[in-house]
Design an enzyme around this catalytic site. Structure first.
Site, PDB file in Angstrom:
ATOM      1  N   LYS A  66       0.064  -5.068   0.367  1.00 46.31           N
ATOM      2  CA  LYS A  66       1.270  -4.996  -0.019  1.00 46.31           C
ATOM      3  C   LYS A  66       1.624  -6.016  -1.364  1.00 46.31           C
ATOM      4  O   LYS A  66       2.446  -5.852  -2.367  1.00 46.31           O
ATOM      5  CB  LYS A  66       2.349  -5.280   0.953  1.00 46.31           C
ATOM      6  CG  LYS A  66       2.684  -4.047   1.798  1.00 46.31           C
ATOM      7  CD  LYS A  66       3.999  -3.853   2.527  1.00 46.31           C
ATOM      8  CE  LYS A  66       4.441  -2.430   3.079  1.00 46.31           C
ATOM      9  NZ  LYS A  66       5.621  -2.326   3.868  1.00 46.31           N
ATOM     10  N   LYS A  90      -1.423   7.127   1.528  1.00 49.30           N
ATOM     11  CA  LYS A  90      -0.284   7.148   2.485  1.00 49.30           C
ATOM     12  C   LYS A  90       0.931   7.547   1.893  1.00 49.30           C
ATOM     13  O   LYS A  90       1.196   7.186   0.937  1.00 49.30           O
ATOM     14  CB  LYS A  90      -0.309   5.798   3.253  1.00 49.30           C
ATOM     15  CG  LYS A  90       0.763   5.890   4.482  1.00 49.30           C
ATOM     16  CD  LYS A  90       0.775   4.734   5.450  1.00 49.30           C
ATOM     17  CE  LYS A  90       2.178   4.089   5.020  1.00 49.30           C
ATOM     18  NZ  LYS A  90       2.354   2.833   5.854  1.00 49.30           N
ATOM     19  N   LYS A 105       7.917   5.653   1.739  1.00 42.04           N
ATOM     20  CA  LYS A 105       9.042   5.793   1.360  1.00 42.04           C
ATOM     21  C   LYS A 105       9.576   5.054   0.168  1.00 42.04           C
ATOM     22  O   LYS A 105      10.374   5.276  -0.615  1.00 42.04           O
ATOM     23  CB  LYS A 105      10.188   5.558   2.669  1.00 42.04           C
ATOM     24  CG  LYS A 105      10.070   4.259   3.173  1.00 42.04           C
ATOM     25  CD  LYS A 105      11.241   4.178   4.163  1.00 42.04           C
ATOM     26  CE  LYS A 105      10.668   3.830   5.507  1.00 42.04           C
ATOM     27  NZ  LYS A 105      10.035   2.722   5.796  1.00 42.04           N
TER      28      LYS A 105
HETATM   29  N1  AQP Z   1       2.562   8.448   5.841  1.00 41.91           N
HETATM   30  C1  AQP Z   1       2.485   8.064   7.182  1.00 41.91           C
HETATM   31  N2  AQP Z   1       1.946   8.701   8.183  1.00 41.91           N
HETATM   32  C2  AQP Z   1       2.157   8.439   9.313  1.00 41.91           C
HETATM   33  N3  AQP Z   1       2.690   7.646   9.936  1.00 41.91           N
HETATM   34  C3  AQP Z   1       3.503   6.771   8.985  1.00 41.91           C
HETATM   35  N4  AQP Z   1       4.462   5.842   9.233  1.00 41.91           N
HETATM   36  C4  AQP Z   1       4.785   5.403   7.909  1.00 41.91           C
HETATM   37  N5  AQP Z   1       4.226   6.239   6.815  1.00 41.91           N
HETATM   38  C5  AQP Z   1       3.451   7.007   7.725  1.00 41.91           C
HETATM   39  C6  AQP Z   1       4.596   5.064  10.415  1.00 41.91           C
HETATM   40  O1  AQP Z   1       6.328   4.852  10.586  1.00 41.91           O
HETATM   41  C7  AQP Z   1       6.624   3.812  11.300  1.00 41.91           C
HETATM   42  C8  AQP Z   1       7.567   3.113  10.509  1.00 41.91           C
HETATM   43  O2  AQP Z   1       7.082   2.581   9.362  1.00 41.91           O
HETATM   44  P1  AQP Z   1       7.824   1.454   8.623  1.00 41.91           P
HETATM   45  O3  AQP Z   1       9.060   2.042   7.858  1.00 41.91           O
HETATM   46  O4  AQP Z   1       8.155   0.167   9.428  1.00 41.91           O
HETATM   47  O5  AQP Z   1       6.838   0.692   7.631  1.00 41.91           O
HETATM   48  P2  AQP Z   1       5.738   1.518   6.820  1.00 41.91           P
HETATM   49  O6  AQP Z   1       4.556   2.164   7.691  1.00 41.91           O
HETATM   50  O7  AQP Z   1       5.317   0.614   5.507  1.00 41.91           O
HETATM   51  O8  AQP Z   1       6.372   2.827   6.106  1.00 41.91           O
HETATM   52  P3  AQP Z   1       6.520   3.073   4.737  1.00 41.91           P
HETATM   53  O9  AQP Z   1       7.157   4.531   4.820  1.00 41.91           O
HETATM   54  O10 AQP Z   1       5.193   3.061   4.016  1.00 41.91           O
HETATM   55  O11 AQP Z   1       7.342   2.192   4.093  1.00 41.91           O
HETATM   56  P4  AQP Z   1       7.226   1.227   3.017  1.00 41.91           P
HETATM   57  O12 AQP Z   1       7.344   2.221   1.744  1.00 41.91           O
HETATM   58  O13 AQP Z   1       8.734   0.444   2.974  1.00 41.91           O
HETATM   59  O14 AQP Z   1       6.283   0.214   3.168  1.00 41.91           O
HETATM   60  C9  AQP Z   1       5.314   3.161  11.565  1.00 41.91           C
HETATM   61  O15 AQP Z   1       4.811   3.167  12.910  1.00 41.91           O
HETATM   62  C10 AQP Z   1       4.051   3.627  10.516  1.00 41.91           C
HETATM   63  O16 AQP Z   1       2.917   3.687  11.094  1.00 41.91           O
END
Ligand code: AQP
Length: 335
Positions: free
Chosen positions: A111, A194, A197
């Protein structure tokens, strides 16, 4: 019943990746666990968030979770900033965790990227806050994707060091909950990345509030290769975009890649993308409609989250007060 804790960042509109990889598994856990679901806004500000957008996204995330089936009566749903115990315990854990442990965290490296010097110190100690989120409730089970496993191991290391340093058996060991074949949804623009969001490209993801036309357009534009779909799973090797679309179809129909290829193998991407669009619209439209309904009465939504925060604090406050006593704080707060 074992206590489960899980959080999701309101750092954007939840995506199909969040739904298939996390939220839908949360719903299944509610049958036989005591669950605490948290919209982790403290985690979200480890990278810049526009204040007005953060407020809206926090409510929207809570509404999506409810629309997906989170049960706020039997379980607890709240916003992390509504319970002070998270930040209080995180400070103690900042003083327990070692710099060497944090230096090994791959998510920080991913990140922060090349501009490490400019990353917030919050992003660096993010895993300590995550450990506090879980340990503040003495939760023992945490549903996580593979990407979060390293943070859970750190949460156990912190608990062990705390227990050892203060000569107690206070924080329990946490076990990861792995539900079925981990659905890892990849970007629609790059099958090796991946779906996220906070990806700058909206075309890279399906948001849970996308309408049918938007879903159709994004799937039509999703990156593919010129070959038809293979009939065997082996044929998906080295075809990350094809594998991703087949994986999404399989997850939405609760089957596997082989069954999807049995039905659609040999087809070009045109007809398969149409079938996938229909499926996505069928599964997501009820969630989108219910989310809008919940968001149309923000007062009621905030009341529900406030009540969740009060119930969460009733569990966490005594645990964190005891941790403070063990550390040696006099404890001036009443109640
Ligand atoms: N692409 C994905 N496929 C499967 N699982 C996913 N998760 C996130 N993206 C995928 C799962 O969602 C949960 C919550 O995630 P988070 O919002 O706490 O953080 P993250 O994993 O960093 O999700 P994002 O969407 O990628 O957020 P940003 O962009 O803000 O960093 C977790 O259990 C994660 O595994």
């Amino acid at each position: 019943m074992q206590r489960v804790f899980s959080g999701i960042q309101p750092s954007g509109i939840p995506t199909l990746g969040n739904y298939l990889g996390a939220i839908r598994n949360w719903i299944k856990l509610q049958d036989d666990h005591d669950c605490i679901w948290c919209v982790v806004d403290l985690h979200a500000i480890t990278v810049w968030q526009d204040p007005a957008a953060l407020r809206q996204q926090s409510l929207e995330m809570a509404a999506v979770l409810l629309a997906c089936g989170v049960d706020p009566a039997k379980h607890i749903l709240f916003l992390q900033s509504g319970v002070r115990a998270h930040a209080q315990l995180a400070w103690i854990f900042n003083c327990v965790a070692r710099l060497g442990w944090l230096n090994r965290m791959t998510q920080f490296k991913d990140k922060a990227g090349k501009d490490r010097e400019n990353a917030s110190s919050g992003l660096y100690v993010y895993p300590n806050l995550m450990a506090a989120d879980i340990h503040a409730y003495h939760a023992t089970r945490v549903p996580v994707g593979d990407d979060q496993r390293q943070h859970l191991e750190l949460a156990n290391d912190i608990a062990q060091k705390f227990n050892h340093d203060y000569g107690v058996e206070f924080f329990p060991n946490i076990e990861p909950v792995i539900l079925g074949p981990a659905a890892r949804v990849m970007s629609l623009r790059d099958g090796t990345k991946k779906m996220s969001k906070s990806d700058p490209s909206d075309q890279s993801r399906i948001n849970l509030n996308d309408d049918a036309d938007t879903i159709a357009l994004k799937i039509r534009r999703a990156k593919t290769d010129p070959m038809p779909l293979p009939s065997e799973v082996d044929g998906l090797a080295d075809r990350p975009e094809a594998r991703n679309l087949v994986g999404i179809y399989a997850a939405l129909t609760d089957t596997d890649h082989a069954s999807v290829l049995k039905e659609h193998g040999g087809q070009g991407f045109g007809p398969f993308k149409n079938a996938l669009t229909d499926l996505l619209v069928e599964k997501l439209a009820p969630i989108t409609a219910e989310t809008s309904r919940l968001l149309s009465d923000q007062g009621a939504l905030i009341d529900l989250l406030r009540s969740g925060a009060e119930r969460a604090a009733a569990i966490a406050d005594p645990i964190v007060s005891e941790a403070e006593r063990l550390v040696g704080f006099v404890g001036l707060r009443r109640g």
